[in-house]
Design an enzyme around this catalytic site. Sequence first.
Site, PDB file in Angstrom:
ATOM      1  N   ILE A 119      -9.280   6.766  -1.238  1.00 31.72           N
ATOM      2  CA  ILE A 119      -8.890   6.186   0.052  1.00 31.72           C
ATOM      3  C   ILE A 119      -8.134   7.228   0.879  1.00 31.72           C
ATOM      4  O   ILE A 119      -8.267   7.277   2.103  1.00 31.72           O
ATOM      5  CB  ILE A 119      -7.984   4.936  -0.155  1.00 31.72           C
ATOM      6  CG1 ILE A 119      -8.641   3.919  -1.111  1.00 31.72           C
ATOM      7  CG2 ILE A 119      -7.613   4.294   1.181  1.00 31.72           C
ATOM      8  CD1 ILE A 119      -9.834   3.188  -0.589  1.00 31.72           C
ATOM      9  N   GLY A 120      -7.333   8.049   0.204  1.00 33.19           N
ATOM     10  CA  GLY A 120      -6.562   9.062   0.929  1.00 33.19           C
ATOM     11  C   GLY A 120      -5.325   8.482   1.596  1.00 33.19           C
ATOM     12  O   GLY A 120      -4.916   8.922   2.675  1.00 33.19           O
ATOM     13  N   CYS A 140       0.699  11.787  -5.777  1.00 34.55           N
ATOM     14  CA  CYS A 140       0.060  12.389  -4.601  1.00 34.55           C
ATOM     15  C   CYS A 140       0.124  13.907  -4.727  1.00 34.55           C
ATOM     16  O   CYS A 140       1.045  14.447  -5.331  1.00 34.55           O
ATOM     17  CB  CYS A 140       0.770  12.013  -3.317  1.00 34.55           C
ATOM     18  SG  CYS A 140       1.412  10.382  -3.322  1.00 34.55           S
ATOM     19  N   GLY A 168      -4.571  -4.714 -10.133  1.00 34.45           N
ATOM     20  CA  GLY A 168      -5.144  -3.894  -9.068  1.00 34.45           C
ATOM     21  C   GLY A 168      -6.582  -4.266  -8.758  1.00 34.45           C
ATOM     22  O   GLY A 168      -6.847  -5.220  -8.011  1.00 34.45           O
ATOM     23  N   LYS A 218       0.857  -1.177   0.000  1.00 37.97           N
ATOM     24  CA  LYS A 218       0.000   0.000   0.000  1.00 37.97           C
ATOM     25  C   LYS A 218       0.908   1.247   0.000  1.00 37.97           C
ATOM     26  O   LYS A 218       2.022   1.202   0.535  1.00 37.97           O
ATOM     27  CB  LYS A 218      -0.897  -0.034   1.250  1.00 37.97           C
ATOM     28  CG  LYS A 218      -1.671   1.243   1.525  1.00 37.97           C
ATOM     29  CD  LYS A 218      -2.700   1.526   0.443  1.00 37.97           C
ATOM     30  CE  LYS A 218      -3.300   2.922   0.594  1.00 37.97           C
ATOM     31  NZ  LYS A 218      -4.008   3.371  -0.629  1.00 37.97           N
TER      32      LYS A 218
HETATM   33  C1  FMN Z   1      -8.589   1.078  -3.740  1.00 38.14           C
HETATM   34  C2  FMN Z   1      -7.335   1.461  -4.458  1.00 38.14           C
HETATM   35  C3  FMN Z   1      -6.248   1.967  -3.749  1.00 38.14           C
HETATM   36  C4  FMN Z   1      -5.071   2.323  -4.411  1.00 38.14           C
HETATM   37  N1  FMN Z   1      -4.000   2.793  -3.688  1.00 38.14           N
HETATM   38  C5  FMN Z   1      -2.833   3.088  -4.332  1.00 38.14           C
HETATM   39  C6  FMN Z   1      -1.684   3.513  -3.598  1.00 38.14           C
HETATM   40  O1  FMN Z   1      -1.687   3.586  -2.364  1.00 38.14           O
HETATM   41  N2  FMN Z   1      -0.554   3.833  -4.304  1.00 38.14           N
HETATM   42  C7  FMN Z   1      -0.501   3.724  -5.677  1.00 38.14           C
HETATM   43  O2  FMN Z   1       0.539   4.011  -6.281  1.00 38.14           O
HETATM   44  N3  FMN Z   1      -1.578   3.285  -6.380  1.00 38.14           N
HETATM   45  C8  FMN Z   1      -2.726   2.977  -5.749  1.00 38.14           C
HETATM   46  N4  FMN Z   1      -3.801   2.532  -6.468  1.00 38.14           N
HETATM   47  C9  FMN Z   1      -3.697   2.403  -7.935  1.00 38.14           C
HETATM   48  C10 FMN Z   1      -3.416   0.953  -8.365  1.00 38.14           C
HETATM   49  O3  FMN Z   1      -2.207   0.471  -7.821  1.00 38.14           O
HETATM   50  C11 FMN Z   1      -3.377   0.856  -9.918  1.00 38.14           C
HETATM   51  O4  FMN Z   1      -2.332   1.660 -10.407  1.00 38.14           O
HETATM   52  C12 FMN Z   1      -4.693   1.308 -10.546  1.00 38.14           C
HETATM   53  O5  FMN Z   1      -5.781   0.881  -9.789  1.00 38.14           O
HETATM   54  C13 FMN Z   1      -4.846   0.812 -11.987  1.00 38.14           C
HETATM   55  O6  FMN Z   1      -4.828  -0.592 -12.037  1.00 38.14           O
HETATM   56  P1  FMN Z   1      -6.184  -1.498 -12.071  1.00 38.14           P
HETATM   57  O7  FMN Z   1      -7.027  -0.950 -13.185  1.00 38.14           O
HETATM   58  O8  FMN Z   1      -5.704  -2.891 -12.291  1.00 38.14           O
HETATM   59  O9  FMN Z   1      -6.845  -1.321 -10.744  1.00 38.14           O
HETATM   60  C14 FMN Z   1      -5.000   2.181  -5.825  1.00 38.14           C
HETATM   61  C15 FMN Z   1      -6.099   1.679  -6.535  1.00 38.14           C
HETATM   62  C16 FMN Z   1      -7.253   1.308  -5.877  1.00 38.14           C
HETATM   63  C17 FMN Z   1      -8.405   0.750  -6.675  1.00 38.14           C
END
Ligand code: FMN
Length: 306
Positions: free
Chosen positions: A71-72, A129, A264, A45
């Site tokens: 999520i923040g 961020c 993800g 995370k």
């Molecule tokens: C609930 C949630 C939380 C995420 N938290 C982070 C994070 O903390 N840091 C980050 O770099 N990406 C975060 N992401 C982005 C994912 O790592 C990924 O780059 C993005 O969701 C695209 O991939 P996907 O379409 O397979 O979900 C988050 C995505 C989701 C859905």
Amino acid sequence: MIDTKVNICGIEFKNPVIAASGTFGFGREYAEYFPLSKLGGICSKGLTLDRKDGNKGVRIYETTGGLLNSIGLQNPGIDGFIREELPFMEKQDTVILANVGGGTIAEYIKSVEKLNHTNIDIIELNISCPNVKEGGMAFGIRHKDAYEVVSKVREVCKKPMIVKLSPNAENIVHMAEACVKAGAEGLSLVNTFSGMAIDIYNRKPVFKNTIAGLSGPGIKPIALRMVYEVSKTVDIPVIGIGGIMDYKDAIEFIMAGASAVQIGSGNFVNPTITLDIIQGIERFMEEENIRSLEEIRGIIWRDIIC
Ligand SMILES: Cc1cc2nc3c(=O)[nH]c(=O)nc-3n(C[C@H](O)[C@H](O)[C@H](O)COP(=O)(O)O)c2cc1C
């Protein structure tokens, strides 16, 4: 006969499938479904120097073909991660990527300095961020801002460092080039797209911050296009992310030029999706007589250039 191993920044992954940041926690919950040693890697995370409780209100909202999240960056902070989560991850026999976020360059630097002394394998610098000090703009939008943070962190970072790009960057190729120039040894893309939703009965945005991050299968064609454009341009490894839901999606990203992929949102639909994708890739390689993924990586443009 087949070999699914990939090497990124000198680190060997047993296969190209990595659990994406923020969708896999630190692995504990998924360890109940399958041995995490099957995975190529786990990306933590997003970690910040100090612990964060995350945003109030709605945090996840389903959309057609994906989901919005706000999520923040809820996380235990770097020290909490090192103390409470890393020992568990270290036991899983898989590559550990630490995803690091920050509001200021100083914060990124302090976090990376602490992680230098741990057993994590790779730093994934999350530059999406908000850059609080500079007025709320994320470092990942303008390539000059990205260059600044990546080059400063590079000076102190003793681990291999990949930079995770935002699809909201002004120009994804210029952004990738700036990160390479600043010392990134690998790139991962994409993070979530800016999106929003409105509760029409309340006549208000669903999310307290109005804007949230869109992920899931709906973003895949755009993410794939970005991975293709970036892979063709830079000569460092690229990790493809965005809406990957099965082995065919993963192979598409590899054929577009990715050395590995991250999964993800799919983890929320099917907790064993990463395992299914690994097995699907193996089957595909056997059926198609592919001995190493290098044979097909970037094949769509390697042929065009040759
Ligand atoms: C609930 C949630 C939380 C995420 N938290 C982070 C994070 O903390 N840091 C980050 O770099 N990406 C975060 N992401 C982005 C994912 O790592 C990924 O780059 C993005 O969701 C695209 O991939 P996907 O379409 O397979 O979900 C988050 C995505 C989701 C859905």
